[in-house]
Design a protein around this motif. Sequence first.
Motif, PDB file in Angstrom:
ATOM      1  N   ARG A 148       6.106  14.612   8.690  1.00 18.67           N
ATOM      2  CA  ARG A 148       5.339  15.584   7.898  1.00 18.67           C
ATOM      3  C   ARG A 148       4.924  15.028   6.545  1.00 18.67           C
ATOM      4  NH1 ARG A 148       9.493  20.338   9.296  1.00 18.67           N
ATOM      5  NH2 ARG A 148      10.855  18.514   9.182  1.00 18.67           N
ATOM      6  N   ASP A 149       5.678  14.007   6.059  1.00 22.62           N
ATOM      7  CA  ASP A 149       5.289  13.385   4.788  1.00 22.62           C
ATOM      8  C   ASP A 149       3.935  12.683   4.910  1.00 22.62           C
ATOM      9  OD1 ASP A 149       7.521  14.222   3.403  1.00 22.62           O
ATOM     10  OD2 ASP A 149       8.698  12.447   3.908  1.00 22.62           O
ATOM     11  N   VAL A 150       3.669  12.134   6.115  1.00 19.15           N
ATOM     12  CA  VAL A 150       2.373  11.467   6.335  1.00 19.15           C
ATOM     13  C   VAL A 150       1.252  12.494   6.188  1.00 19.15           C
ATOM     14  CG1 VAL A 150       0.928  10.358   8.088  1.00 19.15           C
ATOM     15  CG2 VAL A 150       3.331   9.686   7.844  1.00 19.15           C
ATOM     16  N   ASP A 151       1.430  13.641   6.839  1.00 13.39           N
ATOM     17  CA  ASP A 151       0.371  14.650   6.805  1.00 13.39           C
ATOM     18  C   ASP A 151       0.180  15.218   5.402  1.00 13.39           C
ATOM     19  OD1 ASP A 151      -0.234  14.219   9.379  1.00 13.39           O
ATOM     20  OD2 ASP A 151       0.652  16.032  10.206  1.00 13.39           O
ATOM     21  N   GLY A 159       0.808  -1.228   0.000  1.00 12.06           N
ATOM     22  CA  GLY A 159       0.000   0.000   0.000  1.00 12.06           C
ATOM     23  C   GLY A 159       0.838   1.274   0.000  1.00 12.06           C
ATOM     24  N   PHE A 160       2.164   1.119  -0.031  1.00 13.58           N
ATOM     25  CA  PHE A 160       3.073   2.279   0.051  1.00 13.58           C
ATOM     26  C   PHE A 160       2.653   3.147   1.244  1.00 13.58           C
ATOM     27  CE2 PHE A 160       2.929   1.303  -4.681  1.00 13.58           C
ATOM     28  CZ  PHE A 160       3.916   0.347  -4.556  1.00 13.58           C
ATOM     29  N   LEU A 161       2.361   4.447   1.051  1.00 14.38           N
ATOM     30  CA  LEU A 161       1.916   5.226   2.219  1.00 14.38           C
ATOM     31  C   LEU A 161       0.401   5.444   2.188  1.00 14.38           C
ATOM     32  CD1 LEU A 161       2.489   6.949   4.759  1.00 14.38           C
ATOM     33  CD2 LEU A 161       2.576   8.915   3.238  1.00 14.38           C
ATOM     34  N   VAL A 162      -0.071   6.127   1.136  1.00 14.41           N
ATOM     35  CA  VAL A 162      -1.446   6.618   1.172  1.00 14.41           C
ATOM     36  C   VAL A 162      -2.460   5.473   1.177  1.00 14.41           C
ATOM     37  CG1 VAL A 162      -3.150   7.949  -0.135  1.00 14.41           C
ATOM     38  CG2 VAL A 162      -0.860   8.866   0.234  1.00 14.41           C
ATOM     39  N   ASN A 163      -2.279   4.483   0.321  1.00 12.09           N
ATOM     40  CA  ASN A 163      -3.240   3.382   0.302  1.00 12.09           C
ATOM     41  C   ASN A 163      -3.162   2.555   1.576  1.00 12.09           C
ATOM     42  OD1 ASN A 163      -4.367   4.124  -2.084  1.00 12.09           O
ATOM     43  ND2 ASN A 163      -3.114   2.772  -3.345  1.00 12.09           N
ATOM     44  N   LEU A 189      -4.879   6.456  12.108  1.00 12.60           N
ATOM     45  CA  LEU A 189      -3.790   7.040  12.887  1.00 12.60           C
ATOM     46  C   LEU A 189      -2.838   5.952  13.397  1.00 12.60           C
ATOM     47  CD1 LEU A 189      -2.441   9.432  14.341  1.00 12.60           C
ATOM     48  CD2 LEU A 189      -3.997   9.037  16.247  1.00 12.60           C
ATOM     49  N   LEU A 190      -3.404   4.845  13.888  1.00 12.10           N
ATOM     50  CA  LEU A 190      -2.542   3.774  14.404  1.00 12.10           C
ATOM     51  C   LEU A 190      -1.652   3.222  13.293  1.00 12.10           C
ATOM     52  CD1 LEU A 190      -5.003   1.939  16.801  1.00 12.10           C
ATOM     53  CD2 LEU A 190      -3.042   3.359  17.419  1.00 12.10           C
ATOM     54  N   GLU A 191      -2.233   3.106  12.091  1.00  8.28           N
ATOM     55  CA  GLU A 191      -1.431   2.611  10.963  1.00  8.28           C
ATOM     56  C   GLU A 191      -0.296   3.597  10.669  1.00  8.28           C
ATOM     57  OE1 GLU A 191      -2.210  -0.431  10.138  1.00  8.28           O
ATOM     58  OE2 GLU A 191      -0.491  -0.533   8.801  1.00  8.28           O
ATOM     59  N   ALA A 192      -0.608   4.895  10.813  1.00  8.48           N
ATOM     60  CA  ALA A 192       0.429   5.913  10.579  1.00  8.48           C
ATOM     61  C   ALA A 192       1.560   5.771  11.601  1.00  8.48           C
ATOM     62  CB  ALA A 192      -0.175   7.306  10.641  1.00  8.48           C
ATOM     63  N   THR A 193       1.218   5.403  12.832  1.00 10.37           N
ATOM     64  CA  THR A 193       2.277   5.243  13.839  1.00 10.37           C
ATOM     65  C   THR A 193       3.177   4.055  13.466  1.00 10.37           C
ATOM     66  OG1 THR A 193       1.066   3.744  15.299  1.00 10.37           O
ATOM     67  CG2 THR A 193       0.762   6.102  15.690  1.00 10.37           C
ATOM     68  N   ARG A 194       2.580   3.032  12.848  1.00 12.89           N
ATOM     69  CA  ARG A 194       3.393   1.871  12.422  1.00 12.89           C
ATOM     70  C   ARG A 194       4.294   2.266  11.263  1.00 12.89           C
ATOM     71  NH1 ARG A 194      -1.940  -0.464  12.798  1.00 12.89           N
ATOM     72  NH2 ARG A 194      -2.153  -1.484  14.813  1.00 12.89           N
ATOM     73  N   VAL A 195       3.737   3.079  10.349  1.00 12.43           N
ATOM     74  CA  VAL A 195       4.526   3.555   9.205  1.00 12.43           C
ATOM     75  C   VAL A 195       5.748   4.343   9.710  1.00 12.43           C
ATOM     76  CG1 VAL A 195       4.461   5.293   7.366  1.00 12.43           C
ATOM     77  CG2 VAL A 195       2.663   3.573   7.505  1.00 12.43           C
ATOM     78  N   LEU A 196       5.520   5.144  10.748  1.00 13.03           N
ATOM     79  CA  LEU A 196       6.632   5.937  11.305  1.00 13.03           C
ATOM     80  C   LEU A 196       7.657   5.022  11.968  1.00 13.03           C
ATOM     81  CD1 LEU A 196       4.853   9.019  12.951  1.00 13.03           C
ATOM     82  CD2 LEU A 196       6.052   8.913  10.771  1.00 13.03           C
ATOM     83  N   ALA A 197       7.137   4.067  12.753  1.00 13.69           N
ATOM     84  CA  ALA A 197       8.051   3.164  13.466  1.00 13.69           C
ATOM     85  C   ALA A 197       8.886   2.354  12.476  1.00 13.69           C
ATOM     86  CB  ALA A 197       7.254   2.246  14.387  1.00 13.69           C
TER      87      ALA A 197
END
Length: 720
Positions: free
Chosen positions: A650-653, A500-504, A634-642
Amino acid sequence: MSLNTTIKLSYPEPDVALLTLDDPAKGANILSRSVLEELTTHLDTLEQRTDLAGLVICSAKPGIFIAGADIREFVAAGGLTKAETIAVATRGRTLFQRLARLPFPSVAAIGGICVGGGAELAVWCDRRLMADDPKTQIGFPEVKLGLFPGWGGTARAPRIVGLGNAVEMITGGESIDSRTAFAMGLATDVVPSDRLLLAAFSLVRAERKSGDYLRDRERWSKPIAMSATELAFLGATASAYIQQQTKGQYPAPLAALNLMLETSQLSAEAACQREVEAFSELFGTPVNRALLNVFFLTDRNKKDAGIDNRAIVPRPIKSVGVVGAGIMGSGIAAACLRRELPVTITDSRPESLALGVRKAVEETAFDKAARGPTAERILKFAPLIREVANEAEFARCDLIIEAIVENEPLKREFHMRLESHLPEITILASNTSCISIGRLAEGLQRPERFCGIHFFNPVRRMPLVEVIRGPRTSDETVATAVAFAKALGKSPIVVEDGPGFLVNRLLFPYMNETLELLTAGLSIKAIDGAAKSFGMPMGPITLYDVVGLDTALFAGRVMVEAFPDRFLSPPLLDAMVQAGRLGQKSRAGFFVYRDKSDRGDPDPAFDALLAQHRGPPQKIDPETAALRLFLPMLLEATRVLAEKKVRDPRDVDLGLIFGIGFPAFKGGLLFWADTVGTPKIVEMLKPFESLGERYHATPLLLELAADRRGFYDLIKQAKP
Ligand code: NAD
């Protein structure tokens, strides 16, 4: 005079003073505190010179007059009290007012961008001359930061151009070109750039002689002559339009409208005083802070080369190849043509190739004024695109983007075949939505020259591009892909390879939860409504129908396979695809689409299908529904960061704002979470814990919450 002087005072002719702005340290002229101090000093001098014919203000920066106030200073001042905000804004405005009180006329000679505080300075001059070139624009974009002009712009502009025009400019925030400015009386004249200064010198002398500027000073100091009926009509139409545009989520445009309606009937001085008071109400509000964050995200993205090693230089891309002339291929080709980049294009089906090329040329040749492609533009762009049937023809391209069907073996086989025709330096990229870039690169001779360049649909409108770095992609390839996307006017973010890369990847939990809520008894209207109240441009159910349920099912399988601990393949989606309900493309999905409309209606046939998948209905209120949708994201975003899938939080946002329309007034997903507070987010998750792993706080979130830190603190930590 210090080396950092931005404003130079000179006398190019004995009777004319010239203030030239040219900040030696920056690419643009910005009205920082120190620049305003320089202006103060010069005005102290000029006010004594009663002998002069006039003052001209110009810029020596190509393409820029003044790009506005210093937004970083604004943010540093975020903690100002209301009284302090009023004092700071009043200082700036009283300085500009001195331009309108000089013992001689003042003229802003505007060549290039003149926005925000720059436009306010210009409207405080007696006259404005504008260069006749497409780069010269004037506007008040403050509403995009959740504000409105605070240096007298809302008082002065309506008195010069009329209340209706000023309302449109200030509440809409869009800039206008020289000719439009001239038509509304904002520019006194439009002249060729190379004659701008001489014309300004003549204008000050003519004004000094006629004294017209003195009559305007008198007129513009008074209330605006308008009947109560005219005011009421303008108020009603403008506020209805603004409410429809902002959906009540962006307060600044409506506040600006109400302020201008009220102060139009006051003296200019009283209007200015009301302006600062009303400005101080917006300054520092959550929406203002969120929109400032979006401004910084975009600004950072513009400067980000995509790699940390600054020694690596992107390769120049002078010619692009596109393989697959379908929806994406033709959109990518059009994006290249628009920037006059020659395109070589192919497709395995000749009819698809012909159609794709025609669409790309027509899209590029579209002329706003003519509301369609013009012959002149077709003649300009059509020769830039070359249809080919043979892969060897791609050998002369610097970069080739493959946009064929989403099928891994087909793509791999095609890449290997194409690579054998290419010189060593050519970069090959895939526009795949979810196939691993690492796997696609496995059979290649030069995996370092391969990456993902993931455009979003429709390419013309979507600013985001994900540049996917495979395990062997080189820094030079990443930097080149980033520079290429920027050259097309896009905002690229670099993402490490992964499902899913980032956005998907972040979109999936949200979409998945939509179906959970639906089968738990919530109505389509309630689910879409919850997402829209949160600020999304479109509800997730409607989005399913737009994207296509077969596409969603396919992408979903990739995610379910990768993360079986937290995602299940929803049986409802399978059933819908099996029943041929694919969304808009099959005229039936969650809604039914009658005639040619893209507006769906409720469909009893879908209700019957849904009934088979629904359990006992649960009571879920709209706020809870919104949390159910956004917390898993949001939780998925925290995994992406980790997992360090992106180089910076900031790339996530930025990715979510530009990729799925995450509400800008919330500043981004992580910015929003920081505004709520990480400890509170952990609390908010607790009632949902029984729903499974997808609602369990992640180690990164728990760590931040324990230290009472936010996601943006990770940035400070990375760059001490
Ligand atoms: P599409 O079906 O509209 O177009 C694909 C084209 O490729 C067709 O014209 C087909 O004839 C051609 N083709 C198939 N095999 C070929 C081959 N071997 N050689 C040359 N041409 C071939 O598909 P699309 O929506 O444009 O998607 C293309 C790619 O972009 C896919 O990888 C997809 O996942 C990705 N993508 C799609 C979207 C979207 O919303 N449509 C968004 C982002 C990425």
